[in-house]
Design a protein around this motif. Sequence first.
Motif, PDB file in Angstrom:
ATOM      1  N   UNK A  41     -41.152 -29.252  38.688  1.00 32.72           N
ATOM      2  CA  UNK A  41     -40.392 -30.330  39.329  1.00 32.72           C
ATOM      3  C   UNK A  41     -40.536 -31.641  38.577  1.00 32.72           C
ATOM      4  N   UNK A  42     -41.684 -31.864  37.964  1.00 30.43           N
ATOM      5  CA  UNK A  42     -41.949 -33.136  37.282  1.00 30.43           C
ATOM      6  C   UNK A  42     -41.371 -33.160  35.867  1.00 30.43           C
ATOM      7  N   UNK A  43     -41.262 -32.021  35.210  1.00 30.71           N
ATOM      8  CA  UNK A  43     -40.843 -31.964  33.809  1.00 30.71           C
ATOM      9  C   UNK A  43     -39.509 -32.679  33.552  1.00 30.71           C
ATOM     10  N   UNK A  44     -38.458 -32.482  34.361  1.00 29.71           N
ATOM     11  CA  UNK A  44     -37.205 -33.194  34.086  1.00 29.71           C
ATOM     12  C   UNK A  44     -37.352 -34.712  34.204  1.00 29.71           C
ATOM     13  N   UNK A  45     -38.123 -35.163  35.152  1.00 27.41           N
ATOM     14  CA  UNK A  45     -38.349 -36.600  35.315  1.00 27.41           C
ATOM     15  C   UNK A  45     -39.123 -37.133  34.112  1.00 27.41           C
ATOM     16  N   UNK A  46     -40.086 -36.372  33.649  1.00 26.68           N
ATOM     17  CA  UNK A  46     -40.880 -36.777  32.488  1.00 26.68           C
ATOM     18  C   UNK A  46     -39.993 -36.887  31.249  1.00 26.68           C
ATOM     19  N   UNK A  47     -39.056 -35.963  31.081  1.00 27.09           N
ATOM     20  CA  UNK A  47     -38.133 -36.017  29.953  1.00 27.09           C
ATOM     21  C   UNK A  47     -37.262 -37.270  30.015  1.00 27.09           C
ATOM     22  N   UNK A  48     -36.770 -37.597  31.208  1.00 27.15           N
ATOM     23  CA  UNK A  48     -35.955 -38.805  31.367  1.00 27.15           C
ATOM     24  C   UNK A  48     -36.763 -40.051  31.026  1.00 27.15           C
ATOM     25  N   UNK A  49     -38.011 -40.088  31.477  1.00 22.83           N
ATOM     26  CA  UNK A  49     -38.864 -41.241  31.179  1.00 22.83           C
ATOM     27  C   UNK A  49     -39.091 -41.375  29.676  1.00 22.83           C
ATOM     28  N   UNK A  50     -39.321 -40.272  28.991  1.00 27.41           N
ATOM     29  CA  UNK A  50     -39.525 -40.309  27.547  1.00 27.41           C
ATOM     30  C   UNK A  50     -38.291 -40.837  26.827  1.00 27.41           C
TER      31      UNK A  50
END
Length: 98
Positions: A58-67
Motif C-alpha cells: 500500500x505504501x510503495x505507490x505513495x513512496x514512488x510519487x514522493x520520490x
Amino acid sequence: MIQCKDCEFCENDAFGNVRLRCNPFTNIKEPECLTKWQLVKIDTMVQAYQRTIEMYQRIAPIQEKMLRHMEKEIDDAEDADSWKKGCDDEEDDDEPRY
C-alpha cells in the motif's frame, strides 16, 4: 497429552480466540506443550510478516510519487541556480586571456 483448552494456562476470549499464558521457561506441563508453543509463536511471526508485506504494497505507490516529486524539486532548484553558473562563465569571458 493434555489439550490446551483443558489447561489452566489457556484463555478463550469472547471472539473465540485462544491465548496461551504458558511460559516455556517456567510452567510447561508436558513436552508437547513446548512444540505447541513454538507453533503458535511461528504463526504469530508469519502473520506479522504478512501484515508488513501488505503495508508495503500500500505504501510503495505513495513512496514512488514522493520520490518523483523530490526529484522534480531538486531539478527545479538546480535550474533556478543555473543562472549563477552562467554569470561566472561570462565574467571569465570578459577578462583578457593571455
